[in-house]
Design a protein around this motif. Sequence first.
Motif, PDB file in Angstrom:
ATOM      1  N   HIS A  69       0.729  -1.417   0.117  1.00 17.65           N
ATOM      2  CA  HIS A  69      -0.126   0.026   0.055  1.00 17.65           C
ATOM      3  C   HIS A  69       0.864   1.403   0.003  1.00 17.65           C
ATOM      4  O   HIS A  69       0.277   2.418  -0.106  1.00 17.65           O
ATOM      5  N   ALA A 120       0.181  -1.947   4.961  1.00 11.49           N
ATOM      6  CA  ALA A 120      -0.641  -1.085   5.660  1.00 11.49           C
ATOM      7  C   ALA A 120      -1.067  -1.596   6.910  1.00 11.49           C
ATOM      8  O   ALA A 120      -2.620  -1.483   7.030  1.00 11.49           O
ATOM      9  N   PRO A 149       3.589  -3.986  10.016  1.00  8.46           N
ATOM     10  CA  PRO A 149       4.195  -3.588   8.681  1.00  8.46           C
ATOM     11  C   PRO A 149       5.128  -4.674   8.419  1.00  8.46           C
ATOM     12  O   PRO A 149       5.961  -5.203   9.033  1.00  8.46           O
TER      13      PRO A 149
END
Length: 125
Positions: free
Chosen positions: A89, A103, A107
Amino acid sequence: MGTSPFHGVVSAVRWNDRLFVACGLNGLKVFAMGDGEPKLMACLDAFPAFDLALKGDLLAIAAGERGIVLLDAATLQPIKLLTTPFPVHALRWRDGLLTGLSATSRPAIAHFADLAPSLAPVGVG
C-alpha cells in the motif's frame, strides 16, 4: 485502458506533461497537463493503485494484493509485476532500491534492487 469518471486521490506524481493519480481501488488515472485544464487521457483499472513512485520513465504502483506494478510512463504499458507475500500500500524509491510496505498493524517490507524490466509488456488484468 479506458476513461471513467474521476474518483478520490490517494497519491499523485507528475512526469513530463502527464499527471498520474492513484485512486485506490479505482485504479490509476492519467491526465494530460496542457496549457488549459488537465484532460483525462486514460484510466487503468485492471489493478488498484494505492501509492506511486517514479524513477526516470518507470512508474511503480502499489497495487495491494497484486504486489507492485511497474509501468512505462510513456506508453502506459505494464512491463513487470513484482509479487510480494503481503498487500503493498506504500512505496519508496531511494538510491536505486524500491521498497514496498504494507498498511497493516504489523508492517511488512519488501525491497527490490536492480529493476531492469524487460521491454516486453506483461498482462496484469
